[in-house]
Design an enzyme around this catalytic site. Structure first.
Site, PDB file in Angstrom:
ATOM      1  N   GLU A 271      -0.887  -0.263  -1.646  1.00 57.46           N
ATOM      2  CA  GLU A 271      -1.992  -0.310  -2.868  1.00 57.46           C
ATOM      3  C   GLU A 271      -3.182  -0.221  -2.144  1.00 57.46           C
ATOM      4  O   GLU A 271      -3.604  -0.909  -1.295  1.00 57.46           O
ATOM      5  CB  GLU A 271      -1.801  -1.844  -3.462  1.00 57.46           C
ATOM      6  CG  GLU A 271      -0.497  -2.021  -4.213  1.00 57.46           C
ATOM      7  CD  GLU A 271      -0.298  -3.685  -4.699  1.00 57.46           C
ATOM      8  OE1 GLU A 271       0.782  -3.673  -5.324  1.00 57.46           O
ATOM      9  OE2 GLU A 271      -1.196  -4.347  -4.274  1.00 57.46           O
ATOM     10  N   HIS A 292      -1.359  -3.986 -10.507  1.00 57.44           N
ATOM     11  CA  HIS A 292      -1.547  -5.022  -9.760  1.00 57.44           C
ATOM     12  C   HIS A 292      -2.536  -5.836 -10.663  1.00 57.44           C
ATOM     13  O   HIS A 292      -3.456  -6.366  -9.926  1.00 57.44           O
ATOM     14  CB  HIS A 292      -1.883  -5.167  -8.179  1.00 57.44           C
ATOM     15  CG  HIS A 292      -1.520  -6.259  -7.692  1.00 57.44           C
ATOM     16  ND1 HIS A 292      -1.166  -6.146  -6.203  1.00 57.44           N
ATOM     17  CD2 HIS A 292      -1.373  -7.547  -7.949  1.00 57.44           C
ATOM     18  CE1 HIS A 292      -0.921  -7.400  -5.715  1.00 57.44           C
ATOM     19  NE2 HIS A 292      -0.993  -8.394  -6.613  1.00 57.44           N
TER      20      HIS A 292
END
Length: 324
Positions: A271, A292
């Site tokens: 990420e 997220h």
């Protein structure tokens, strides 16, 4: 207590928290003791310089290794702006007398609500039906409504919850309020409770599976190709825990092959993800991918920011939170 009344506080990746820390609400005498620097992000090469003189470091995802901790002789406290602490070398911190404190319960309800929202979206095929209302399929229908993929209720369906922490339990409560049956995965090394099943048994029975696990050597790749194959074809998978718990390539293959009905994924193993990530491929069907953000409700952000300030003021007063 430090002899210098001023306390240097550095937030290495403040850009991960969209709201500011509310230091302005502190009493002036306390606020004047805090010398606060906030960096939107910190590259690995810049960490050592930024923590060199810090007494308190606030960090979300930036890694603090043993080598980096050795460059911070004044560091006494690390406040993790998250529930997980897997980015901190906890052994090295303990050896140097550095207290590490996370914020474990700021976003449990936010994440649980996200899990249930995406579960509803997948079971009721909301994305497909919303698209059909605008792309001409409804207008071209011969009846008052447009019939597409099967819509499944939550009432009476079995939700398998893997991870029995705060978020897993909050998700279970919401699901039960919607009429779902809930079973937890049996916790390793413990006898099964009446509402628990061995993981492989749960995979084969659940109508939906929600993952709420930290990333550890035991959970990395837990949902691999073999375990994904145990899911029923109508099952949907929700992951709001840690991305690497699921084998992303295996999940993409399972969705393409129709071996499960859908997946809602809020976390990935890398990420932000590279454009070549398996779950960003345009041909992966029935995938609801979010960046997220399950934790990030307005109320959760405010709780997190307030708790981080409290960790700083606790340090100033010599207080130790009950759950380091």
């Amino acid at each position: 207590m430090p002899t210098d009344p001023r306390c240097s506080v550095v937030f290495l990746d403040a850009g991960t928290l969209p709201c500011a820390l509310p230091f302005e609400h502190l009493a002036p005498a306390v606020r004047e003791r805090i010398v606060y620097q906030a960096f939107d992000t910190t590259a690995p090469a810049d960490v050592a310089a930024r923590v060199a003189d810090a007494e308190v470091v606030i960090v979300n995802k930036v890694k603090l290794t043993a080598e980096l901790l050795a460059t911070a002789p004044r560091l006494q406290r690390i406040a993790v702006a998250a529930a997980g602490t897997d980015n901190i070398d906890l052994g090295a911190a303990a050896a140097r007398g550095i207290g590490v404190f996370n914020v474990p319960d700021y976003g449990s309800e936010s994440v649980a609500e996200h899990a249930i929202a995406t579960l509803l979206a997948l079971r009721r095929q909301l994305l497909t039906y919303a698209a059909a209302a605008k792309d001409g399929r409804w207008s071209a229908a011969s009846h008052f409504c447009w019939h597409g993929p099967r819509i499944r209720d939550l009432q009476g369906a079995l939700l398998g919850v893997v991870g029995r922490g705060r978020i897993g339990q909050a998700t279970a409560r919401l699901a039960q309020g919607l009429g779902m049956r809930v079973r937890f995965a049996q916790r390793p090394g413990r006898p099964a409770a009446p509402d628990e099943s061995p993981l492989d048994e749960l995979l084969a029975e659940a109508d939906a599976l929600s993952l709420h696990l930290p990333l550890t050597p035991d959970t990395r790749g837990l949902l691999n190709a073999e375990r994904l194959a145990r899911l029923q074809r109508h099952t949907v998978l929700i992951n709001t825990g840690r991305g690497a718990v699921v084998d992303a390539a295996a999940l993409a293959d399972a969705l393409r092959a129709g071996r499960l009905a859908g997946a809602a994924i809020d976390v990935l193993d890398v990420e932000p993800p590279p454009s070549t990530h398996p779950l960003l491929a345009p041909d992966v069907p029935n995938l609801l991918l979010t960046p997220h953000c399950a934790w990030a409700s307005e109320a959760a952000q405010a709780r997190l920011a307030s708790r981080l300030v409290a960790l700083v003021t606790d340090h100033l007063s010599g207080s130790v939170p009950p759950t380091p």
